[in-house]
Each structure stands twice: as C-alpha cells, then as structure tokens.
Design an enzyme around this catalytic site. Structure first.
Site, PDB file in Angstrom:
ATOM      1  N   GLU A  89      91.347 -30.415 -13.967  1.00 36.69           N
ATOM      2  CA  GLU A  89      90.050 -29.635 -14.544  1.00 36.69           C
ATOM      3  C   GLU A  89      89.365 -30.336 -15.333  1.00 36.69           C
ATOM      4  O   GLU A  89      90.009 -31.377 -15.334  1.00 36.69           O
ATOM      5  CB  GLU A  89      91.253 -29.368 -16.735  1.00 36.69           C
ATOM      6  CG  GLU A  89      92.227 -28.090 -15.922  1.00 36.69           C
ATOM      7  CD  GLU A  89      92.896 -27.329 -16.790  1.00 36.69           C
ATOM      8  OE1 GLU A  89      92.422 -26.274 -17.686  1.00 36.69           O
ATOM      9  OE2 GLU A  89      93.858 -28.291 -18.031  1.00 36.69           O
ATOM     10  N   ASP A 144     100.477 -18.413  -9.288  1.00 40.00           N
ATOM     11  CA  ASP A 144      99.282 -18.999  -8.077  1.00 40.00           C
ATOM     12  C   ASP A 144      97.978 -18.877  -9.081  1.00 40.00           C
ATOM     13  O   ASP A 144      98.056 -17.761  -9.564  1.00 40.00           O
ATOM     14  CB  ASP A 144      98.815 -17.938  -6.396  1.00 40.00           C
ATOM     15  CG  ASP A 144      97.941 -19.254  -5.553  1.00 40.00           C
ATOM     16  OD1 ASP A 144      97.961 -20.289  -6.430  1.00 40.00           O
ATOM     17  OD2 ASP A 144      97.390 -18.069  -5.277  1.00 40.00           O
ATOM     18  N   ARG A 158      97.185 -31.394 -15.752  1.00 40.52           N
ATOM     19  CA  ARG A 158      98.882 -32.072 -16.406  1.00 40.52           C
ATOM     20  C   ARG A 158      99.324 -31.891 -15.059  1.00 40.52           C
ATOM     21  O   ARG A 158      99.543 -31.333 -14.344  1.00 40.52           O
ATOM     22  CB  ARG A 158      98.910 -30.943 -17.184  1.00 40.52           C
ATOM     23  CG  ARG A 158      98.188 -29.828 -18.130  1.00 40.52           C
ATOM     24  CD  ARG A 158      98.487 -29.255 -18.947  1.00 40.52           C
ATOM     25  NE  ARG A 158      97.629 -28.888 -19.791  1.00 40.52           N
ATOM     26  CZ  ARG A 158      97.536 -29.457 -21.121  1.00 40.52           C
ATOM     27  NH1 ARG A 158      98.728 -30.295 -21.539  1.00 40.52           N
ATOM     28  NH2 ARG A 158      96.440 -28.768 -21.740  1.00 40.52           N
ATOM     29  N   TRP A 184      88.870 -26.981 -29.104  1.00 43.24           N
ATOM     30  CA  TRP A 184      89.577 -27.539 -28.025  1.00 43.24           C
ATOM     31  C   TRP A 184      88.105 -28.423 -26.949  1.00 43.24           C
ATOM     32  O   TRP A 184      87.643 -29.290 -27.544  1.00 43.24           O
ATOM     33  CB  TRP A 184      90.566 -27.478 -27.304  1.00 43.24           C
ATOM     34  CG  TRP A 184      90.344 -26.074 -26.474  1.00 43.24           C
ATOM     35  CD1 TRP A 184      90.276 -25.338 -25.170  1.00 43.24           C
ATOM     36  CD2 TRP A 184      90.200 -24.339 -27.522  1.00 43.24           C
ATOM     37  NE1 TRP A 184      90.701 -24.288 -25.443  1.00 43.24           N
ATOM     38  CE2 TRP A 184      90.289 -23.284 -26.240  1.00 43.24           C
ATOM     39  CE3 TRP A 184      90.101 -24.013 -28.846  1.00 43.24           C
ATOM     40  CZ2 TRP A 184      90.061 -22.289 -27.011  1.00 43.24           C
ATOM     41  CZ3 TRP A 184      90.158 -22.544 -29.102  1.00 43.24           C
ATOM     42  CH2 TRP A 184      90.172 -21.775 -28.410  1.00 43.24           C
ATOM     43  N   ASP A 185      88.534 -28.145 -25.804  1.00 37.62           N
ATOM     44  CA  ASP A 185      87.283 -28.727 -24.582  1.00 37.62           C
ATOM     45  C   ASP A 185      85.704 -28.363 -25.414  1.00 37.62           C
ATOM     46  O   ASP A 185      85.188 -27.286 -25.554  1.00 37.62           O
ATOM     47  CB  ASP A 185      87.434 -27.332 -23.250  1.00 37.62           C
ATOM     48  CG  ASP A 185      88.219 -27.188 -23.114  1.00 37.62           C
ATOM     49  OD1 ASP A 185      89.837 -28.664 -23.373  1.00 37.62           O
ATOM     50  OD2 ASP A 185      88.427 -26.954 -21.821  1.00 37.62           O
ATOM     51  N   ARG A 228      86.002 -23.310 -12.155  1.00 39.21           N
ATOM     52  CA  ARG A 228      85.031 -23.757 -14.165  1.00 39.21           C
ATOM     53  C   ARG A 228      84.778 -24.591 -14.138  1.00 39.21           C
ATOM     54  O   ARG A 228      84.790 -25.011 -13.447  1.00 39.21           O
ATOM     55  CB  ARG A 228      86.554 -22.627 -14.902  1.00 39.21           C
ATOM     56  CG  ARG A 228      87.978 -23.430 -14.973  1.00 39.21           C
ATOM     57  CD  ARG A 228      88.946 -23.220 -15.204  1.00 39.21           C
ATOM     58  NE  ARG A 228      89.540 -23.529 -15.465  1.00 39.21           N
ATOM     59  CZ  ARG A 228      91.358 -23.459 -15.041  1.00 39.21           C
ATOM     60  NH1 ARG A 228      91.224 -22.188 -14.497  1.00 39.21           N
ATOM     61  NH2 ARG A 228      92.081 -23.768 -15.809  1.00 39.21           N
ATOM     62  N   ASP A 229      84.311 -24.769 -15.671  1.00 34.87           N
ATOM     63  CA  ASP A 229      83.975 -25.739 -16.137  1.00 34.87           C
ATOM     64  C   ASP A 229      82.599 -26.648 -15.238  1.00 34.87           C
ATOM     65  O   ASP A 229      83.223 -27.991 -14.726  1.00 34.87           O
ATOM     66  CB  ASP A 229      84.949 -27.287 -16.311  1.00 34.87           C
ATOM     67  CG  ASP A 229      86.162 -26.663 -16.838  1.00 34.87           C
ATOM     68  OD1 ASP A 229      86.255 -25.567 -17.211  1.00 34.87           O
ATOM     69  OD2 ASP A 229      87.707 -26.705 -16.372  1.00 34.87           O
ATOM     70  N   ASP A 232      97.662 -28.446  -8.297  1.00 31.86           N
ATOM     71  CA  ASP A 232      96.963 -26.460  -7.996  1.00 31.86           C
ATOM     72  C   ASP A 232      96.677 -26.813  -9.712  1.00 31.86           C
ATOM     73  O   ASP A 232      95.835 -25.967 -10.302  1.00 31.86           O
ATOM     74  CB  ASP A 232      98.668 -25.420  -8.511  1.00 31.86           C
ATOM     75  CG  ASP A 232      97.570 -24.144  -8.010  1.00 31.86           C
ATOM     76  OD1 ASP A 232      96.627 -24.074  -7.109  1.00 31.86           O
ATOM     77  OD2 ASP A 232      98.052 -22.726  -8.235  1.00 31.86           O
ATOM     78  N   GLU A 233      96.144 -28.027 -10.061  1.00 33.56           N
ATOM     79  CA  GLU A 233      95.200 -27.752 -11.266  1.00 33.56           C
ATOM     80  C   GLU A 233      94.480 -28.949 -11.521  1.00 33.56           C
ATOM     81  O   GLU A 233      95.267 -29.561 -11.848  1.00 33.56           O
ATOM     82  CB  GLU A 233      95.437 -27.712 -12.558  1.00 33.56           C
ATOM     83  CG  GLU A 233      94.541 -27.414 -13.958  1.00 33.56           C
ATOM     84  CD  GLU A 233      95.384 -25.902 -14.851  1.00 33.56           C
ATOM     85  OE1 GLU A 233      95.127 -24.965 -15.007  1.00 33.56           O
ATOM     86  OE2 GLU A 233      95.830 -27.249 -15.531  1.00 33.56           O
TER      87      GLU A 233
END
EC number: 2.4.1.10
Length: 795
Positions: free
Chosen positions: A499, A394, A517, A245-246, A399-400, A496-497
């Site tokens: 990426e 929460d 998303r 994936w990523d 990251r990333d 809240d996300e």
C-alpha cells in the site's frame, strides 16, 4: 469429526469482513456495512477454499458477494485461480493420489491454451478471457510425462531434490508431482520480485524487534485526537468526531518537500465517522512551520457534502500548479457493483482562497478518471479481469497514486496495483522457484509447506501485489496516461497487498517506500508468529534505484525499513507510513503515520489521529536505521524546532491502562512477548575523524557486582563506545579507547523480559530510574577500571 468454530477476517480492497466459519457453514456480514482499512483485524485467514465453489465457467457476476450470507461451503474444488484440487494434509509424508483431476482438467484445456501477447500501453488488454488464461495456467503446471527414474522424477526434479538433501525414497506422490512442475527460470517481467525468503526475513526482523527498524515507542498519555477532525462530515453534513488516517502533504513534485503555500502547509487526509462506511478526503491546513498539533484547521470535504458510500475517495498525492491551484491525484472508488471496490486513479484541480487566518476551498474542476478500466490488463490487472474470477477472497488494487516529476519535467504516477497477464496470479506461481529466492533446500521446504496447508496454497495462488508506474502527458491540469511500465516491484505468490507507495529522491538515487500488512502474505507461519510475539504485523518496506522507472533493489537486503513495535489495539499502534524529505539533507527522512487503528479499537472516543513523526537515516551502503528524534503529533516539516521529548515513550508508557492485558480482540491471538528497543543516534555519512585500530579495554559489569575485564584489539571509530546487548540480562558492555582518554559514558542496557502475561511489562531501564542506584555503582566501577589500566601498563 469435531466441528470447530472460529472467527476469520478477510480484506476486500480496503474493507475488512468478519465471518464465523465452521467446517460446513459460513455466515458473512454485508460488505456495505463494513469499513475500509481496519487494522485490528490483523488475523486474516484465507477463506478461499472455504467460502465458495468456483464454477468451471466463472462469469463476471460474483455470486459469492451476492450470496455470502447463505453460501454453503463445500470441501471440494479450491478457489485458487487454476481451480486446483490439492487437498490439505497435516504431514508432507502423507501419500496423495488424487492429482488425476488436475492432469485431466489440464489435458482438456491444453488445446485451448491462450498465448499472452503484449498490448500497447494505452490500450487495455481485456479481450483475453479468463477461461483462456486459466487454461494456460493449467497447461503450464501439468506434470511432464518424461519421468526418468524409479521415483517418477524428471531429471531436473531429481537434481533439485538431491541439492535440497532430500531422501528420495521418502517423497510422497504429491511431492513428486510438485517437484516435476517446478520452473527454475521465468521470462515474465516483474521489476524487483519480492521473494518468499525476503518476506520471511522481514517477518523475522519484526519478531526480533531490531532497534534499527522497530518503530519508536510513543507516550500513550500524550496522544490526543485531532481537534480539526471534529468537523462537518461529508456524508451526513453534520458535525462529528472523525477518524483521520491515510494523509499526505502538498509537495513539490520534484523534490518531495512540503510546499510553503502562501504561508501555509497543506495536507489532504482520508477521514470518516468511526464504525461507518464513510471514506472521503478533506483538506487540512496550518501555518507553515507551526508544530502545534492543535493549530491545524479543516477546510472541509474536498468534494462537498453530498457524498455517499457508493462513490468514495481514497489515498493519493498532491502538488501545486503554476497558478497556485492544487493538482490532486487520488483513488476514485465505485462500490455500486455488488459492493466491490472498483478502484481507478483520478485527478482534479482544487482552487483555493486564503487570508491571514484561513484557507478556503473555492471550487474543484477537471475531475477525471485516468484509468477507467483499472489496470491496463497486461502490466496491471484490470477490474474486469479480477471480477471474472472473484469469489470473495482475491484482493484487487489500483490505488494510492503518488506524483513525481523528473529532471525533464515529465510527471509520473507510482501506485499500488495487481499484476496483469505479463506476470499473472495463478497456481503456476507456486511452482516458479524464482519467487522463492532461497537455496534448493529452502525452496523445496517452502513448496512442501504450501502442499501441507490449503490456506497457504490458496493465498499463494492469488497473491499478485505490485507497485506500478505510469507516465502522464498533456496539460498538467488535465493530464492523460501516456504509458504504463512494467511494475517497479512485484510480489506474485508472496503478498497480495503493498500500500501507499511513494518515491523520494535523495542525492542521485530514488527511494521507493510502501506500507504493508504481512497477514496479506502467503507465509502464515511468519505473520502468525509476528502476531504472537508483537501483536501486530505492519511494516514499511524500502527499495533503491539509480533510475525512476526501473532497477529497484531492497534496502537492508530484505526491504525492511520499519516494523511494528506494539499490539494493534494499543493507542500508540501506527500504520500508513509516509516518508517526507528533510530540507537540506541527503540522508534523512521524516516518517509520518496515523496512530490508533480505526473504529475505536483502542477504546471508545480514542479515534485514529496523526502520530508523532520521527526520523530515519539512509546510509550509503543501502541500509537504514531509526533515529532517536521525535516530534509532536502532526509535524510534516522537520527543523530544529521539531525536536521534542513530550511524545517519547518507553514500553512502560506506550499503552494506556487496560491495554497491556495480553489479549487482542481478533479471537486467535492471546499474549505477546514485547521486547524493548532503543533508536540509534544520528551519524553523518562521512566520518569526521579517521578510523583507527586501537587497543580497547572491554569489560562487562552486572548489577550483582561481578566484573569481567579483558583487553582486546578491535576497530574503533571514536573515543569510546557502549554496546548494548538485547540478551545481556542487565549487564553492561562497555568499550573504551584508552589512548583517546576522556570520560567513560556508561549506560545500562535493556533487560530481557519474560513473555508471560504477568511479567511482559517492559523492563526498560532508563537512566532516571537507575540513577540513584547507579551513581555509587558507577563510581566504584571507575575506580576498578582505573586500577586495572595502571596494572597492565596503560596511562
């Protein structure tokens, strides 16, 4: 009261958890056995109020994670950060009188309210306790006492309501109290604030399937698993078929172009056994410029073969050091604390060997964590800050990391994060109108919608996703954090996300991209509609600035760049979009992604794999569009040999047998009305011919033989144009520049489609399918057109 049972999913870091929820009891699944980044779980319902009860003095030990198999859900205090007691109601007109609990609690804590002070970038601010932070939030949202009119409204609240066109006598007590809490300005530093209205526009663009942003259709039958993903697994040490994936190429840190490393192109990828808690990174390679997907090879797990689920490696970036070694930036994840995802930015030096056939990992050195506390506490939420209030819903992010080098040779990391005390999550964000971005009417309507829906209210309280940036210092093999900056992008109250950020420099501008998303947002109405119509809610967002470290503005007004085109459980569903510069171009980007969501959601043996790549064009006016250019799977370097039609699909070919059944297995969505779309053609940013205003003859022709022709005066920039209308129902809309002469190029438009399960197959009209029927029809059309031109005096 009727008991309802429904399955819900929530995401903890990159892990999806499935739960069956009734009005009184929740049965969870142990986090140690679920998987990261599972996308067929697009229906995420915020179980903040339903999962557990926040105690007044929450400590760092999260009992929710420990006891989620036996927690009794009580319909008492909400689990939002300020422990709000706002009750859920179906109508905004219902009078609510129980706000005394909030006011009482706020008054008790008012004297204890802590003042948030800015800390140095190198010293994490973890000293401020969450109790003090919570007290501050509650004090901030306490209803002012200086009401001035018969409705109980302050002067400001009355003005807002009047501007919104509200009948003041219709306001409930709950709405009055909410309006009195509203703040019109904010001193918090946010970078660009992704507003609620921007989110709304993004969702509407996805639903409309605007061809400028809709991801192209791929030919499902042409998609295959990656041969190089059949390899030795990092955890078991055994050969297995892995999901991939990523992924990210080894790039020049300044230009972003894929590096030619001794004749090879190198890519780092997250891989793991499907349906297993197996998330680690591997090195893949192929000859530089080789477009054959089957030629990719696997050099193996970068960190060896004694890996465990307790320590994982997630997404990042990589570049090459002066001595030819790789400098890897990645996310080191520690799950030992009750299976929570303690994410920290990390770096390591990877030494490689090679010959004319293979690349080998020789050793890994200088493996070090750059952000031991997660965020610094002020600009970005630290792990301890998050842990002290975490009750199971929460999201935490650190990251990333994406590395980029400026003209001075200084290196920066752009990363996914959550906002710190500089602009912290909390109930007060719901009453901050700078988060909404619309007119008074829009903002008030949205605020009242939150009051009506406890789930949305809680989501908005927790939402604090951000794209962060920090500066590195020291030796490039053993760097340290020099300085944290205010986020480039914040989405408090909204999402809240956000990426996998990456920044690309095109010309003299910096372009920031991030995948998301929408179901991690607080606007349930918007993303549920996307799920209903399209079957997925994934997007890529984009922003532009003249500077690397600040000043970003949304592309296409809302930030939307790419939107989902097919349901999440189809073979051709994509995610984790990553933009790669095209060498020699200042306005095109190659969009890469993985295809087929993880854990065999498209069927047994259909693993996550690399998607075909495609191009987008970035225009000088801050807009973008998808181009009709596609590659084979796993092409990271666009050149003339990249172009193929093998992977190009239509809505008819974008799914495998059995997939287009109108059902997605997340238990809440059944049926979707997909719409055809056609990517645009490449257009140079500088026109090759001047723009003239000419007489244009436009006419519409339907397949039943009706012809409507009329001369009009329009601006036209070429010898002719064809306009396709999504609502044309099969009609042709053709505009022809009479003075330019030449041939008429006629292309049938895409027909409208029925949303029902029986007829939602694509009515995609291709030239091939209509050629036989169209030849005689178009010949007659040309004759009619010629006669009409002569009759009105055109030659």
């Amino acid at each position: 009261m009727e008991t309802k049972v429904r399955k819900k999913m929530y995401k903890k870091g990159k892990f999806w958890v499935v739960a069956t929820i009734t009005t009184a009891m929740l049965t969870g699944i142990g986090l140690s056995s679920v998987q990261a980044d599972e996308a067929n779980s697009t229906q995420v319902s915020s179980e903040l109020a339903e999962r557990s009860q926040v105690q007044e003095n929450t400590t760092a030990s999260s009992s929710a994670a420990e006891n989620q198999d036996k927690t009794e859900v009580k319909e008492t205090p909400s689990t939002n950060p300020a422990a709000a007691t706002v009750e859920n109601t179906d109508q905004t007109t219902k009078v609510i009188t129980d706000n005394a609990a909030v006011e009482s609690k706020a008054s008790k804590t008012k004297d204890q309210a802590a003042t948030v002070t800015k800390t140095s970038a190198s010293t994490p601010e973890v000293g401020q306790t969450n109790e003090k932070a919570k007290a501050t939030k509650e004090a901030d949202i306490t209803t002012p006492k200086n009401t001035i009119d018969e409705y109980g409204l302050t002067e400001q609240a009355r003005k807002i309501a009047t501007e919104a066109g509200i009948n003041l006598s219709s306001l409930t007590q709950k709405q009055v109290e909410a309006l009195n809490k509203v703040k019109l300005t904010s001193d918090a530093q946010t970078g660009h604030q992704m507003t609620y209205q921007e989110f709304d526009k993004i969702a509407q663009t996805l639903i409309a399937q605007d061809e400028r942003y809709a991801i192209p259709y791929f030919n499902a039958k042409a998609i295959k698993n990656m041969k190089a993903a059949t390899t030795r697994d990092a955890q078991t040490g055994q050969i297995a078929d892995l999901d991939v994936w990523d992924s990210w190429p080894v790039q020049d840190a300044k230009t972003g172009e894929v590096i030619n490393w001794n004749g090879y192109q190198l890519v780092v990828a997250m891989m793991g056994i499907p349906n297993t808690n197996d998330n680690h990174i591997y090195l893949l390679y192929n000859k530089y410029g080789d477009n054959n997907f089957d030629h990719w090879k696997n050099a193996g797990s970068i960190f060896g073969y004694n890996e465990t689920p307790l320590t994982q490696e997630w997404s990042g970036s990589a570049t090459v050091n002066e001595d030819g070694s790789l400098q890897l930036f990645y996310t080191k994840v520690d799950t030992s604390d009750k299976n929570s995802n303690n994410q920290r930015l990390a770096t390591a030096t990877v030494n490689l060997g090679f010959d004319d056939q293979d690349v080998r990992i020789l050793s890994v050195e200088n493996d070090k964590v750059l952000t031991p506390e997660g965020g610094d506490g002020y600009h970005y939420q630290s792990y301890q800050q998050w842990r002290s209030t975490f009750t199971g819903a929460d999201n935490i992010a650190m990251r990333d990391p994406h590395v980029i080098e400026d003209e001075n040779g200084d290196r920066y990391l752009v990363f996914e994060a959550s906002t710190g005390t500089e602009n912290y999550q909390g109930e007060d964000q719901i009453y901050n109108f700078t988060n909404y971005g619309g007119s008074s009417a829009y903002n008030v309507k949205s605020l009242f919608r939150f009051l009506d829906d406890q789930d949305m209210y809680n989501r908005a309280s927790w939402a604090n996703a951000a794209i962060g940036i920090l500066k590195l210092k020291g030796d490039k093999k053993t760097p340290e954090v020099d300085q944290f900056y205010t986020p480039l992008l914040s989405s408090t109250m909204v999402s809240d996300e956000l990426e996998r950020p990456n920044v690309v420099k095109l010309g003299d501008k910096y372009y920031l991209f991030t995948a998301s998303r929408l179901n991690h947002g607080s606007n349930n109405d918007a993303w549920n509609k996307a799920n209903e119509v399209v079957g997925d809610n994934v997007v890529m967002l984009g922003y532009v600035s003249d500077q690397l470290t600040n000043g970003y503005k949304p592309l296409n007004n809302s930030g939307v760049v790419l939107t989902a085109s097919v349901p999440a459980d189809w073979r051709t569903a994509t995610y984790s979009y990553y933009a790669v510069p095209v060498a020699g171009s200042s306005d095109t980007l190659l969009m890469t992604a993985y295809m087929t969501n993880r854990n065999e959601v498209a069927g047994k043996g259909k693993n996550s794999t690399w998607a075909p790549s495609f191009l987008i064009q970035v225009l000088p006016d801050g807009t973008t569009k998808v181009l009709a250019e596609m590659t084979q799977q796993g092409d990271w370097i666009w050149d003339e040999s990249s172009r193929t039609t093998d992977t190009v699909g239509t809505l008819d070919t974008a799914y495998l047998p059995g997939e287009n059944d109108g059902y997605i297995d997340w238990n809440v969505i059944g049926g979707y009305g997909l719409k055809p779309h056609t990517p645009g053609q490449y257009q140079p940013t500088v026109p090759s011919t001047p723009i003239h205003t000419d007489d244009i003859i436009s006419f519409e022709v339907s397949f039943d033989g009706h012809l409507v022709i009329k001369p009009v005066k329009v601006n036209n920039d070429s010898a002719g144009r064809i306009d396709q209308s999504r609502n044309s129902g099969g009609s042709l809309n053709v505009a022809f520049n009479v003075y330019a002469g030449g041939n008429i190029s006629v292309k049938p438009s895409q027909k409208s489609i029925n949303n029902t399960k029986e007829t939602k197959k694509a009515h995609h009209v291709s030239t091939e399918k209509k050629q036989k029927k169209g030849n005689s029809f178009f010949a007659a059309l040309l004759a009619l057109f010629s006669a009409f031109c002569v009759s009105i005096g055109f030659k």
